[in-house]
Design an enzyme around this catalytic site. Structure first.
Site, short mmCIF file in Angstrom:
data_model
loop_
_atom_site.label_atom_id
_atom_site.label_comp_id
_atom_site.label_asym_id
_atom_site.label_seq_id
_atom_site.Cartn_x
_atom_site.Cartn_y
_atom_site.Cartn_z
N GLN A 9 -6.30 -4.66 -0.29
CA GLN A 9 -5.64 -5.07 0.94
C GLN A 9 -6.64 -5.74 1.86
O GLN A 9 -7.79 -5.34 1.96
CB GLN A 9 -5.03 -3.84 1.60
CG GLN A 9 -4.04 -4.15 2.69
CD GLN A 9 -3.18 -2.94 3.03
OE1 GLN A 9 -3.06 -2.03 2.22
NE2 GLN A 9 -2.59 -2.93 4.19
N SER A 89 -9.78 -0.37 -4.18
CA SER A 89 -8.64 0.33 -3.59
C SER A 89 -7.35 -0.04 -4.32
O SER A 89 -7.19 0.27 -5.50
CB SER A 89 -8.57 0.01 -2.09
OG SER A 89 -7.54 0.75 -1.47
N LEU A 90 -6.44 -0.71 -3.65
CA LEU A 90 -5.21 -1.19 -4.28
C LEU A 90 -5.50 -1.92 -5.59
O LEU A 90 -4.74 -1.84 -6.56
CB LEU A 90 -4.49 -2.13 -3.30
CG LEU A 90 -3.44 -3.06 -3.89
CD1 LEU A 90 -2.21 -2.28 -4.29
CD2 LEU A 90 -3.11 -4.16 -2.90
N ARG A 114 3.28 3.61 -1.98
CA ARG A 114 1.95 3.99 -1.51
C ARG A 114 1.70 3.40 -0.14
O ARG A 114 1.19 4.08 0.77
CB ARG A 114 0.90 3.49 -2.52
CG ARG A 114 -0.56 3.76 -2.19
CD ARG A 114 -1.43 3.19 -3.31
NE ARG A 114 -2.86 3.42 -3.17
CZ ARG A 114 -3.71 2.56 -2.62
NH1 ARG A 114 -3.26 1.41 -2.14
NH2 ARG A 114 -4.99 2.84 -2.56
N HIS A 198 -8.21 5.65 3.25
CA HIS A 198 -9.31 6.26 2.47
C HIS A 198 -10.14 7.26 3.27
O HIS A 198 -11.35 7.32 3.12
CB HIS A 198 -10.20 5.18 1.85
CG HIS A 198 -9.47 4.36 0.84
ND1 HIS A 198 -9.03 4.88 -0.36
CD2 HIS A 198 -9.06 3.07 0.86
CE1 HIS A 198 -8.40 3.93 -1.03
NE2 HIS A 198 -8.40 2.84 -0.30
N GLN A 247 -7.67 8.95 -5.01
CA GLN A 247 -8.15 7.73 -4.38
C GLN A 247 -7.58 7.52 -2.98
O GLN A 247 -8.24 6.98 -2.10
CB GLN A 247 -7.78 6.54 -5.30
CG GLN A 247 -8.35 5.22 -4.88
CD GLN A 247 -7.35 4.10 -5.08
OE1 GLN A 247 -6.26 4.13 -4.54
NE2 GLN A 247 -7.74 3.11 -5.85
#
Length: 311
Positions: A9, A89-90, A114, A198, A247
Site C-alpha cells: 500500500q 506487507s500487502l 483485510r 503493522h 503479519q
C-alpha cells in the site's frame, strides 16, 4: 537467479496497470477476474479513479494486488518468471498468488476484507505512521519506548538500515518524531495513511481476518516466498496462513527479507507492480544488487533486455 518483489500500500496510482491491460491477455484476465470476484468494477476504479476512492484502504489493497499480479502475468507471457519471491506487507499476498500458494480470486477478496478490518481497528484520524530517517533500529526502538507514555507506538516497517517506519496514536507518533530529531535523525516524514498499520493496535484486525483466511484453500508454493514477519521462507502450505495472520500486527522486516532473498541465491531483483519504491530501497540493503522495475510494458522491455544481456 531472478527474485520478484511486490509493492504494498502506498504505491497505488490512478491508471496503474492500464498499459498491461491493453497489451497483455494475461493481465487483462487478472483485472477481469478481480472484478468478478469482488462484485464491483475494480478495473474502472483503478483506471479512472477518483484518487480519493482508490486511496481507501479497502480499495487500495485489492487494487495494488490486482495490478501486481497482472504485471506478473505479463512478465510470464514474455518468459520472465521468478525463482524466489517476497512482497512488502500487502505485497506478500501478491507473492503467494504468483507462487501458486493462493488462488487469485481468494486473495483479492481476502485483502479487501483485510483492508476493511485494518481500517476499522482504529478510528480514522486517531492513528498515524511516520518514516524516521537517519537513525538505526535500536535508536528508533528507544525513541518509541520513550514516546509511548502509556500509549502503543512501535516499529511498523524496517525498510532499510536508516529508514524505519513507526506507527501508533497520532500524539505518540508525533512525540517519536520530535525525539528522533533531538537524537540526530536526519528527517522524519508523516505518512499519508488512514490507519497505524503493522503495530499492536492492529491485533483486532488479525482476529477478524482469522476466519476468512481459515475458509480458503492454500497449496505448497511452487517457489520459495520470503515472509515479512521473520524473513523466514514459506515452502509448504501449512506455513501460509499463520504468518499472514501474524503479519497484520507485526513489523514488516523488509531489510531482512531482501537480504534473505540474496542468501537464497537471488542475483536479479525485479519489482513487479506499481511504483519503484522497493527498487530504490534495494540499493541501500544489498551492495551491488541489480534491481529492475516492471510497472508497464516499457519497464518489461527494459527488464528483458537487461536479463538477456546478462544471460
Amino acid at each position: 537467479m531472478i527474485a520478484f518483489m511486490f509493492p504494498g500500500q502506498g504505491s497505488q496510482a490512478v491508471g496503474m496497470g492500464r498499459a498491461f491491460y491493453d497489451t497483455s491477455p494475461g493481465a487483462k484476465a487478472v483485472f477481469e477476474e478481480a472484478t468478478d470476484a469482488l462484485g464491483f468494477d475494480l478495473t474502472r476504479l483503478v483506471f479512472e479513479g477518483p484518487e480519493s476512492e482508490l486511496a481507501l484502504t479497502a480499495n487500495t489493497q485489492p487494487a495494488v494486488l490486482t495490478a501486481s499480479v497482472a504485471a506478473a502475468a505479463a512478465c510470464a507471457e514474455r518468459g520472465v518468471k521468478p525463482a524466489l519471491a517476497a512482497g512488502h506487507s500487502l505485497g506478500e499476498y501478491s507473492a503467494l498468488v504468483v507462487a501458486g500458494a493462493l488462488r487469485f480470486a481468494d486473495a483479492v477478496r481476502i485483502v479487501r476484507q483485510r483492508g476493511e478490518f485494518m481500517q476499522d481497528a482504529v478510528p480514522v484520524g486517531t492513528g498515524a505512521m511516520a518514516a524516521i530517517m537517519g537513525l538505526e533500529l535500536p535508536a528508533v526502538e528507544q525513541v518509541c519506548a520513550e514516546a509511548a507514555q502509556g500509549e502503543v507506538v512501535g516499529i511498523a516497517n524496517v525498510n532499510s538500515a536508516l529508514q524505519i517506519v513507526v506507527a501508533g496514536p497520532c500524539g505518540a507518533v508525533e512525540r517519536a518524531v520530535a525525539l528522533a530529531a533531538e537524537r540526530g535523525g536526519k528527517k522524519s516524514v508523516m505518512l499519508p495513511v488512514s490507519a497505524p498499520f503493522h503495530c499492536a493496535l492492529m491485533a483486532p484486525a488479525a482476529e477478524k481476518l482469522r476466519p476468512a483466511l481459515e475458509a480458503i484453500a492454500v497449496a505448497d508454493p511452487a517457489i520459495p516466498v520470503v515472509r515479512n514477519v521473520d524473513a523466514g521462507v514459506t515452502r509448504t502450505a501449512p506455513e501460509v496462513k499463520p504468518f499472514l495472520l501474524r503479519q497484520v500486527a507485526s513489523p514488516v522486516r523488509w531489510t531482512d527479507c531482501v537480504r534473505r532473498l540474496a542468501v537464497e541465491g537471488a542475483t536479479t531483483f525485479v519489482e513487479v507492480g506499481p511504483g519503484r519504491v522497493l527498487t530504490a530501497l534495494l540499493k541501500r540493503i544489498v551492495d551491488g544488487a541489480r534491481g529492475l522495475s516492471v510497472e508497464d510494458p516499457a519497464g518489461l522491455e527494459k527488464a528483458l533486455a537487461a536479463i538477456e544481456s546478462k544471460a
